[in-house]
Motif scaffolding. Sequence first.
Motif, short mmCIF file in Angstrom:
data_model
loop_
_atom_site.label_atom_id
_atom_site.label_comp_id
_atom_site.label_asym_id
_atom_site.label_seq_id
_atom_site.Cartn_x
_atom_site.Cartn_y
_atom_site.Cartn_z
N PRO A 248 0.80 -1.22 0.00
CA PRO A 248 0.00 0.00 0.00
C PRO A 248 0.83 1.28 0.00
O PRO A 248 0.30 2.36 -0.23
N TYR A 249 2.13 1.15 0.25
CA TYR A 249 3.01 2.32 0.14
C TYR A 249 2.95 2.86 -1.29
O TYR A 249 3.02 4.07 -1.51
N TYR A 250 2.78 1.94 -2.24
CA TYR A 250 2.70 2.31 -3.66
C TYR A 250 1.27 2.37 -4.18
O TYR A 250 0.94 3.22 -5.00
N THR A 251 0.39 1.47 -3.67
CA THR A 251 -0.98 1.43 -4.19
C THR A 251 -1.92 2.37 -3.45
O THR A 251 -2.95 2.78 -4.00
N GLY A 252 -1.61 2.65 -2.18
CA GLY A 252 -2.49 3.47 -1.35
C GLY A 252 -3.70 2.71 -0.82
O GLY A 252 -4.51 3.27 -0.10
N ASN A 253 -3.82 1.43 -1.17
CA ASN A 253 -5.00 0.66 -0.79
C ASN A 253 -4.75 -0.14 0.49
O ASN A 253 -4.54 -1.35 0.47
N PHE A 254 -4.81 0.55 1.60
CA PHE A 254 -4.58 -0.07 2.91
C PHE A 254 -5.72 -1.00 3.29
O PHE A 254 -5.51 -1.99 3.98
N GLU A 255 -6.92 -0.69 2.85
CA GLU A 255 -8.08 -1.53 3.15
C GLU A 255 -7.94 -2.91 2.52
O GLU A 255 -8.21 -3.92 3.17
N GLU A 256 -7.52 -2.98 1.28
CA GLU A 256 -7.30 -4.27 0.60
C GLU A 256 -6.28 -5.10 1.37
O GLU A 256 -6.47 -6.29 1.61
N VAL A 257 -5.20 -4.46 1.78
CA VAL A 257 -4.14 -5.15 2.52
C VAL A 257 -4.68 -5.63 3.87
O VAL A 257 -4.41 -6.77 4.28
#
Length: 161
Positions: free
Chosen positions: A128-137
């Motif tokens: 998520p550092y690159y995707t910004g998708n913390f929820e998915e992680v």
Amino acid sequence: MIRVLFVCLGNICRSPMAEAVFRHRLKEAGLAERIETDSAGTGDWHLCKPPHEGTRALLDSRGISYEGIRARQVLLDDFDRFDYIVCMDSNNERDVRNVFGSKADGNTKVFKFMDLLPEQENDDVPDPYYTGNFEEVYKLVAEGCDNLLVRIRDEHPDQVR
């Protein structure tokens, strides 16, 4: 004591999230005194820093503590100290095995986090550092941590009830 180490690249997003979630699960299950968890990174860019603000915000929203979690780098001694070394992606696993050298050749204590989620199509936990998708992680981490706890209980029934 059973020890689990989660590993990602910088130790500020995925692995500290997994450490915090797993620590939370252990506390809920009454196993915090029997299973220890930690996290580390393969790189040294963020040493001693707290988790990424996206990880902190997500954990805060779910009432999961990340107190005391600070970025550190994987050490050679970690191989002997931990029973499970769970790498968030293929590159992390390769880098960890390189750090541990011949000790890690064919050793099953080092494995990818997504091995805990065989029904998922991804081989790696997205960063998520690159995707910004913390929820998915978080969704992957929460399910994987639950599966890891089941695995530990199955593999160590006398130590973890």
